[in-house]
Each structure stands twice: as C-alpha cells, then as structure tokens.
Motif scaffolding. Sequence first.
Motif, mmCIF file in Angstrom:
data_model
loop_
_atom_site.group_PDB
_atom_site.id
_atom_site.type_symbol
_atom_site.label_atom_id
_atom_site.label_comp_id
_atom_site.label_asym_id
_atom_site.label_seq_id
_atom_site.Cartn_x
_atom_site.Cartn_y
_atom_site.Cartn_z
ATOM 1 N N ASP A 30 0.878 -1.343 0.169
ATOM 2 C CA ASP A 30 0.123 0.247 0.077
ATOM 3 C C ASP A 30 0.986 1.138 -0.031
ATOM 4 O O ASP A 30 0.603 2.267 -0.589
ATOM 5 N N PHE A 31 1.891 1.166 0.718
ATOM 6 C CA PHE A 31 2.736 2.381 0.746
ATOM 7 C C PHE A 31 3.490 2.863 -0.490
ATOM 8 O O PHE A 31 3.416 3.593 -0.912
ATOM 9 N N ILE A 32 3.910 1.613 -1.209
ATOM 10 C CA ILE A 32 4.428 2.053 -2.510
ATOM 11 C C ILE A 32 3.278 2.244 -3.455
ATOM 12 O O ILE A 32 3.463 3.267 -4.436
ATOM 13 N N TYR A 33 2.121 1.649 -3.654
ATOM 14 C CA TYR A 33 1.186 2.045 -4.299
ATOM 15 C C TYR A 33 0.626 3.474 -4.399
ATOM 16 O O TYR A 33 0.394 4.047 -5.234
ATOM 17 N N GLU A 126 4.456 14.068 0.996
ATOM 18 C CA GLU A 126 4.433 12.660 1.062
ATOM 19 C C GLU A 126 3.261 12.014 2.180
ATOM 20 O O GLU A 126 2.474 11.110 1.909
ATOM 21 N N GLU A 127 3.480 12.735 3.157
ATOM 22 C CA GLU A 127 2.443 12.290 4.294
ATOM 23 C C GLU A 127 1.084 12.693 3.905
ATOM 24 O O GLU A 127 0.354 11.658 4.119
ATOM 25 N N LYS A 128 0.852 13.793 3.217
ATOM 26 C CA LYS A 128 -0.731 14.259 2.955
ATOM 27 C C LYS A 128 -1.136 13.138 1.875
ATOM 28 O O LYS A 128 -2.152 12.882 1.873
ATOM 29 N N ARG A 129 -0.254 13.058 0.935
ATOM 30 C CA ARG A 129 -0.576 12.284 -0.367
ATOM 31 C C ARG A 129 -0.843 10.901 0.272
ATOM 32 O O ARG A 129 -2.010 10.372 -0.229
ATOM 33 N N ALA A 130 0.068 10.166 0.824
ATOM 34 C CA ALA A 130 -0.319 8.766 1.409
ATOM 35 C C ALA A 130 -1.624 8.753 2.331
ATOM 36 O O ALA A 130 -2.449 7.740 2.106
ATOM 37 N N ASN A 135 -7.235 6.925 1.915
ATOM 38 C CA ASN A 135 -8.726 7.300 2.546
ATOM 39 C C ASN A 135 -9.553 7.188 1.157
ATOM 40 O O ASN A 135 -10.467 6.573 1.198
ATOM 41 N N ARG A 136 -9.083 8.072 0.270
ATOM 42 C CA ARG A 136 -10.130 8.229 -0.895
ATOM 43 C C ARG A 136 -10.005 7.176 -1.796
ATOM 44 O O ARG A 136 -11.251 6.832 -2.538
ATOM 45 N N VAL A 137 -8.866 6.519 -2.141
ATOM 46 C CA VAL A 137 -8.858 5.534 -3.112
ATOM 47 C C VAL A 137 -9.135 4.235 -2.608
ATOM 48 O O VAL A 137 -9.832 3.143 -2.959
ATOM 49 N N GLU A 138 -8.368 3.803 -1.313
ATOM 50 C CA GLU A 138 -8.481 2.333 -0.714
ATOM 51 C C GLU A 138 -9.633 2.304 0.101
ATOM 52 O O GLU A 138 -9.982 1.252 0.379
ATOM 53 N N GLY A 139 -10.251 3.529 0.510
ATOM 54 C CA GLY A 139 -11.491 3.576 1.447
ATOM 55 C C GLY A 139 -11.075 3.146 2.687
ATOM 56 O O GLY A 139 -12.154 2.665 3.552
ATOM 57 N N LYS A 140 -10.106 3.287 3.324
ATOM 58 C CA LYS A 140 -9.713 3.111 4.638
ATOM 59 C C LYS A 140 -10.109 4.053 5.549
ATOM 60 O O LYS A 140 -10.135 5.220 5.169
#
Length: 174
Positions: A30-33, A126-130, A135-140
Amino acid sequence: MTKDKLLNKNCCDQSIFSKLHDKHAKDLHDFIYYKFGEQFNPKDKVQQAFLKLWENCKKITPDKAKSYLFSVANNTTLNVIKHEKVILKYESNTKSNNSDHQDPQFLLEEKEYMDKYQNALSKLTEEKRAAFLLNRVEGKKHKEIAKILGISRKAVEKRIYTALKQLRKEIHEI
C-alpha cells in the motif's frame, strides 16, 4: 520468546521471516502503491524488498526489519523512476512528429487537466498524499490509516483535510 531474545535474533529464522512477511507485506504494498502508483509494480517492489531482507538477514534484527523493508522498497522505486526519466529524455529527443487521430482540442484539454492534477498531487507532502490516497482510493478508515502510518487518528484527519483543501485550491474543476 521474550522481547529481549527477539531483539538479539536476526531475520534468518524462517518463522521470524514468515511472521515479518505476514505482518508487513500488505502495508508495504500500500505504501508503494499510494506513494508512486500502480505503474511502478508495488507487488514486485514488495518481493524485491523481502528478497533483499533475506539476503541481509544476518545483519537485520526483527525490530529493524520494517524500517529496512520500507527503505529498500522506496529506494528501489526511486531508482526505477530515475531510470525512466533517462529513457523519456532519450525518447523525447529522438521522437518524430507522429500525428494522432484524436481531436486536438480534446487532447490539449486532457493534457492540461492531467498536468494540473499531477502538479497538484506533487505539491502535497508525502504524508498528506499517502493519507489522502489511503482514504479516498483504498477506502480505509482514519483509524486504519493511523495504524498503517504509525500516527494518531487526529493527525490522519488533519492530513486528509489539508490535502483536500490544497487540491481544491490547486484544481478549481474538482
């Protein structure tokens, strides 16, 4: 096994290595993705990181393995990006003017929008983007993101909120 004994062991023990893989593989993917995108094959980077950990297992203690894995995967991906930049530079110098059969106006608008979007994403830390992409793509949920990133839930909320605010400011169409 006590924590002190675990700290003194290396990662060469198959059971320890297997536990490390089970514990960190998904988060590493997930981090790399989310940091670099699907085009950089996060599954391959995870495998490469664990292979490198196995090759250096005598030097790495289990408590340092997570940091080592994330550093290796990050650096491997950055090396690929550097290589692709060299390739793109070469291709742009040798590229002939090929005509495209799509509407030029559409192509121009699409390119402008993608440039705006990529530019806006690149301006995020990087922190904000991750946090935003998790949240928005993975839905976590915020709690899950906090666990993955090793920060508080409030920090996750702030990162997502400020990322959204910054993206809206950069791209008025969204």
